[in-house]
Motif scaffolding. Structure first.
Motif, PDB file in Angstrom:
ATOM      1  N   ASP A   1     -10.298  -1.219  -8.390  1.00 39.64           N
ATOM      2  CA  ASP A   1      -8.980  -0.896  -7.841  1.00 39.64           C
ATOM      3  C   ASP A   1      -8.576  -1.926  -6.789  1.00 39.64           C
ATOM      4  OD1 ASP A   1      -9.009   1.381  -9.432  1.00 39.64           O
ATOM      5  OD2 ASP A   1      -9.294   2.777  -7.750  1.00 39.64           O
ATOM      6  N   LEU A   2      -9.512  -2.292  -5.925  1.00 39.98           N
ATOM      7  CA  LEU A   2      -9.207  -3.287  -4.894  1.00 39.98           C
ATOM      8  C   LEU A   2      -8.886  -4.656  -5.500  1.00 39.98           C
ATOM      9  CD1 LEU A   2     -11.802  -2.364  -2.120  1.00 39.98           C
ATOM     10  CD2 LEU A   2      -9.304  -2.202  -1.961  1.00 39.98           C
ATOM     11  N   GLU A   3      -9.609  -5.041  -6.534  1.00 33.89           N
ATOM     12  CA  GLU A   3      -9.319  -6.319  -7.217  1.00 33.89           C
ATOM     13  C   GLU A   3      -7.922  -6.287  -7.837  1.00 33.89           C
ATOM     14  OE1 GLU A   3     -10.826  -9.224  -7.370  1.00 33.89           O
ATOM     15  OE2 GLU A   3     -12.665  -8.646  -6.320  1.00 33.89           O
ATOM     16  N   ARG A   4      -7.562  -5.173  -8.479  1.00 35.42           N
ATOM     17  CA  ARG A   4      -6.222  -5.058  -9.068  1.00 35.42           C
ATOM     18  C   ARG A   4      -5.151  -5.059  -7.982  1.00 35.42           C
ATOM     19  NH1 ARG A   4      -9.066  -1.669 -12.631  1.00 35.42           N
ATOM     20  NH2 ARG A   4      -8.481   0.188 -11.439  1.00 35.42           N
ATOM     21  N   PHE A   5      -5.412  -4.406  -6.844  1.00 33.36           N
ATOM     22  CA  PHE A   5      -4.470  -4.419  -5.728  1.00 33.36           C
ATOM     23  C   PHE A   5      -4.274  -5.845  -5.234  1.00 33.36           C
ATOM     24  CE2 PHE A   5      -3.496  -4.026  -1.138  1.00 33.36           C
ATOM     25  CZ  PHE A   5      -2.296  -3.335  -1.240  1.00 33.36           C
ATOM     26  N   LYS A   6      -5.360  -6.584  -5.054  1.00 32.13           N
ATOM     27  CA  LYS A   6      -5.292  -7.981  -4.610  1.00 32.13           C
ATOM     28  C   LYS A   6      -4.449  -8.808  -5.578  1.00 32.13           C
ATOM     29  CE  LYS A   6      -8.327 -12.024  -3.994  1.00 32.13           C
ATOM     30  NZ  LYS A   6      -8.143 -12.484  -2.638  1.00 32.13           N
ATOM     31  N   ASP A   7      -4.714  -8.676  -6.884  1.00 31.93           N
ATOM     32  CA  ASP A   7      -3.951  -9.425  -7.885  1.00 31.93           C
ATOM     33  C   ASP A   7      -2.462  -9.094  -7.820  1.00 31.93           C
ATOM     34  OD1 ASP A   7      -6.306 -10.593  -8.765  1.00 31.93           O
ATOM     35  OD2 ASP A   7      -6.510  -9.278 -10.517  1.00 31.93           O
ATOM     36  N   LEU A   8      -2.138  -7.809  -7.726  1.00 33.88           N
ATOM     37  CA  LEU A   8      -0.743  -7.373  -7.677  1.00 33.88           C
ATOM     38  C   LEU A   8      -0.045  -7.928  -6.439  1.00 33.88           C
ATOM     39  CD1 LEU A   8       1.558  -5.485  -8.764  1.00 33.88           C
ATOM     40  CD2 LEU A   8       0.600  -3.732  -7.235  1.00 33.88           C
ATOM     41  N   VAL A   9      -0.632  -7.756  -5.283  1.00 38.57           N
ATOM     42  CA  VAL A   9      -0.004  -8.166  -4.024  1.00 38.57           C
ATOM     43  C   VAL A   9       0.151  -9.684  -3.959  1.00 38.57           C
ATOM     44  CG1 VAL A   9      -0.316  -8.233  -1.509  1.00 38.57           C
ATOM     45  CG2 VAL A   9      -0.783  -6.129  -2.778  1.00 38.57           C
ATOM     46  N   GLU A  10      -0.879 -10.419  -4.319  1.00 36.72           N
ATOM     47  CA  GLU A  10      -0.806 -11.879  -4.241  1.00 36.72           C
ATOM     48  C   GLU A  10       0.163 -12.452  -5.285  1.00 36.72           C
ATOM     49  OE1 GLU A  10      -4.837 -13.318  -4.365  1.00 36.72           O
ATOM     50  OE2 GLU A  10      -5.211 -12.680  -2.296  1.00 36.72           O
ATOM     51  N   ARG A  11       0.245 -11.823  -6.439  1.00 35.57           N
ATOM     52  CA  ARG A  11       1.172 -12.281  -7.483  1.00 35.57           C
ATOM     53  C   ARG A  11       2.621 -12.076  -7.058  1.00 35.57           C
ATOM     54  NH1 ARG A  11      -0.728  -9.294 -11.442  1.00 35.57           N
ATOM     55  NH2 ARG A  11       0.786  -7.648 -11.167  1.00 35.57           N
ATOM     56  N   GLU A  12       2.893 -10.961  -6.398  1.00 33.88           N
ATOM     57  CA  GLU A  12       4.268 -10.628  -6.008  1.00 33.88           C
ATOM     58  C   GLU A  12       4.682 -11.253  -4.671  1.00 33.88           C
ATOM     59  OE1 GLU A  12       5.207  -6.505  -6.309  1.00 33.88           O
ATOM     60  OE2 GLU A  12       4.650  -6.433  -8.427  1.00 33.88           O
ATOM     61  N   HIS A  13       3.727 -11.806  -3.944  1.00 41.30           N
ATOM     62  CA  HIS A  13       4.046 -12.364  -2.620  1.00 41.30           C
ATOM     63  C   HIS A  13       4.666 -13.743  -2.748  1.00 41.30           C
ATOM     64  CE1 HIS A  13       3.933 -13.236   1.591  1.00 41.30           C
ATOM     65  NE2 HIS A  13       3.131 -14.251   1.405  1.00 41.30           N
TER      66      HIS A  13
ATOM     67  N   LEU B   1       0.824  -1.206   0.000  1.00 44.84           N
ATOM     68  CA  LEU B   1       0.000   0.000   0.000  1.00 44.84           C
ATOM     69  C   LEU B   1       0.866   1.267   0.000  1.00 44.84           C
ATOM     70  CD1 LEU B   1      -2.944   0.943   0.123  1.00 44.84           C
ATOM     71  CD2 LEU B   1      -2.742   0.912   2.617  1.00 44.84           C
ATOM     72  N   HIS B   2       2.082   1.159   0.498  1.00 43.85           N
ATOM     73  CA  HIS B   2       2.986   2.302   0.583  1.00 43.85           C
ATOM     74  C   HIS B   2       3.942   2.416  -0.599  1.00 43.85           C
ATOM     75  CE1 HIS B   2       1.420   2.328   4.623  1.00 43.85           C
ATOM     76  NE2 HIS B   2       1.847   3.566   4.705  1.00 43.85           N
ATOM     77  N   ARG B   3       3.822   1.542  -1.572  1.00 44.03           N
ATOM     78  CA  ARG B   3       4.678   1.609  -2.757  1.00 44.03           C
ATOM     79  C   ARG B   3       4.002   2.490  -3.809  1.00 44.03           C
ATOM     80  NH1 ARG B   3       6.409  -4.540  -3.842  1.00 44.03           N
ATOM     81  NH2 ARG B   3       6.445  -3.677  -5.940  1.00 44.03           N
ATOM     82  N   LEU B   4       4.239   3.792  -3.701  1.00 38.16           N
ATOM     83  CA  LEU B   4       3.596   4.757  -4.604  1.00 38.16           C
ATOM     84  C   LEU B   4       3.834   4.430  -6.073  1.00 38.16           C
ATOM     85  CD1 LEU B   4       4.269   8.163  -2.836  1.00 38.16           C
ATOM     86  CD2 LEU B   4       2.063   7.066  -3.205  1.00 38.16           C
ATOM     87  N   GLU B   5       5.023   3.936  -6.391  1.00 35.88           N
ATOM     88  CA  GLU B   5       5.341   3.645  -7.787  1.00 35.88           C
ATOM     89  C   GLU B   5       4.415   2.587  -8.379  1.00 35.88           C
ATOM     90  OE1 GLU B   5       8.084   0.971  -5.288  1.00 35.88           O
ATOM     91  OE2 GLU B   5       7.347   3.039  -5.166  1.00 35.88           O
ATOM     92  N   ASP B   6       3.736   1.810  -7.538  1.00 32.49           N
ATOM     93  CA  ASP B   6       2.802   0.783  -8.019  1.00 32.49           C
ATOM     94  C   ASP B   6       1.381   1.300  -8.218  1.00 32.49           C
ATOM     95  OD1 ASP B   6       4.798  -1.101  -8.045  1.00 32.49           O
ATOM     96  OD2 ASP B   6       4.173  -2.098  -6.186  1.00 32.49           O
ATOM     97  N   TYR B   7       1.079   2.503  -7.739  1.00 30.48           N
ATOM     98  CA  TYR B   7      -0.286   3.007  -7.826  1.00 30.48           C
ATOM     99  C   TYR B   7      -0.853   2.995  -9.253  1.00 30.48           C
ATOM    100  CZ  TYR B   7      -0.852   4.284  -2.920  1.00 30.48           C
ATOM    101  OH  TYR B   7      -1.009   4.247  -1.564  1.00 30.48           O
ATOM    102  N   PRO B   8      -0.072   3.337 -10.287  1.00 28.90           N
ATOM    103  CA  PRO B   8      -0.636   3.276 -11.640  1.00 28.90           C
ATOM    104  C   PRO B   8      -1.081   1.862 -12.049  1.00 28.90           C
ATOM    105  CG  PRO B   8       1.326   4.636 -11.635  1.00 28.90           C
ATOM    106  CD  PRO B   8       1.253   3.964 -10.281  1.00 28.90           C
ATOM    107  N   GLN B   9      -0.560   0.836 -11.373  1.00 26.85           N
ATOM    108  CA  GLN B   9      -0.943  -0.534 -11.698  1.00 26.85           C
ATOM    109  C   GLN B   9      -2.291  -0.939 -11.105  1.00 26.85           C
ATOM    110  OE1 GLN B   9       2.155  -3.580 -11.340  1.00 26.85           O
ATOM    111  NE2 GLN B   9       3.584  -1.906 -10.907  1.00 26.85           N
ATOM    112  N   PHE B  10      -2.735  -0.235 -10.071  1.00 27.19           N
ATOM    113  CA  PHE B  10      -4.003  -0.662  -9.465  1.00 27.19           C
ATOM    114  C   PHE B  10      -5.004   0.460  -9.203  1.00 27.19           C
ATOM    115  CE2 PHE B  10      -1.314  -0.063  -5.695  1.00 27.19           C
ATOM    116  CZ  PHE B  10      -2.157   0.568  -4.800  1.00 27.19           C
ATOM    117  N   VAL B  11      -4.602   1.721  -9.228  1.00 27.57           N
ATOM    118  CA  VAL B  11      -5.559   2.811  -9.006  1.00 27.57           C
ATOM    119  C   VAL B  11      -5.975   3.372 -10.362  1.00 27.57           C
ATOM    120  CG1 VAL B  11      -5.993   5.041  -7.916  1.00 27.57           C
ATOM    121  CG2 VAL B  11      -4.504   3.378  -6.779  1.00 27.57           C
ATOM    122  N   GLY B  12      -7.231   3.153 -10.722  1.00 30.16           N
ATOM    123  CA  GLY B  12      -7.750   3.606 -12.005  1.00 30.16           C
ATOM    124  C   GLY B  12      -7.562   5.096 -12.212  1.00 30.16           C
TER     125      GLY B  12
END
Length: 146
Positions: free
Chosen positions: A134-146, A21-32
């Motif tokens: 946005d929440l679905e994209r955040f979930k996908d990003l976090v779970e994929r990278e974990h 949530l604190h990785r600002l550089e990732d915001y374009p990947q999940f915040v529409g």
């Protein structure tokens, strides 16, 4: 002011969700609508947002951990455009699962003026859909990278 609350469960520990949530550089990947995001110092961020005439939107962020719980919260308030305030909470479900909950307050007329789009109920529905996506994209990003 309109209020919105959405949540999603993640298959990652609370600490992992909080870190992402604190990785600002990732915001374009999940915040529409966010084209770019960067720290502007002193708890502030600058977000390049589509639909605002190519302008940037500034936001102030602050963090806290609720007493007697493992719940962590990030609050924000935008400036330099449509005023949006919100809280993003990360709550533990168990050691390997967490819940992300977003609460927002906004003036629909300001959002429409800043970003364009439909009026009335259609606009509120569009904002709710955007936050859920946005929440679905955040979930996908976090779970994929974990």
């Amino acid at each position: 002011m309109s209020r919105l609350e959405e949540q999603i469960d993640l298959n990652v520990p609370t600490e992992v969700a909080w870190r992402h949530l604190h990785r600002l550089e990732d915001y374009p990947q999940f915040v529409g609508g966010v084209r770019e995001a960067s720290a502007a110092g002193d708890g502030r961020a600058r977000l390049g947002v589509s639909g605002t005439g190519g302008d940037s939107l500034d936001a102030e962020f602050s963090d806290r951990t609720k007493a007697r719980s493992d719940t962590r919260e990030m609050t924000w308030r935008t400036s330099g455009g449509a005023e949006i305030t919100g809280t993003c909470s990360v709550l533990p479900i168990d050691e390997q699962h967490s819940r992300v909950q977003v609460r927002m307050e906004y003036d629909p007329a300001e959002i429409r003026d800043a970003f364009g789009g439909p009026k009335g109920f259609a606009q509120v529905s569009a904002i709710e859909r955007t936050v859920r996506d946005d929440l679905e994209r955040f979930k996908d990003l976090v779970e994929r990278e974990h």
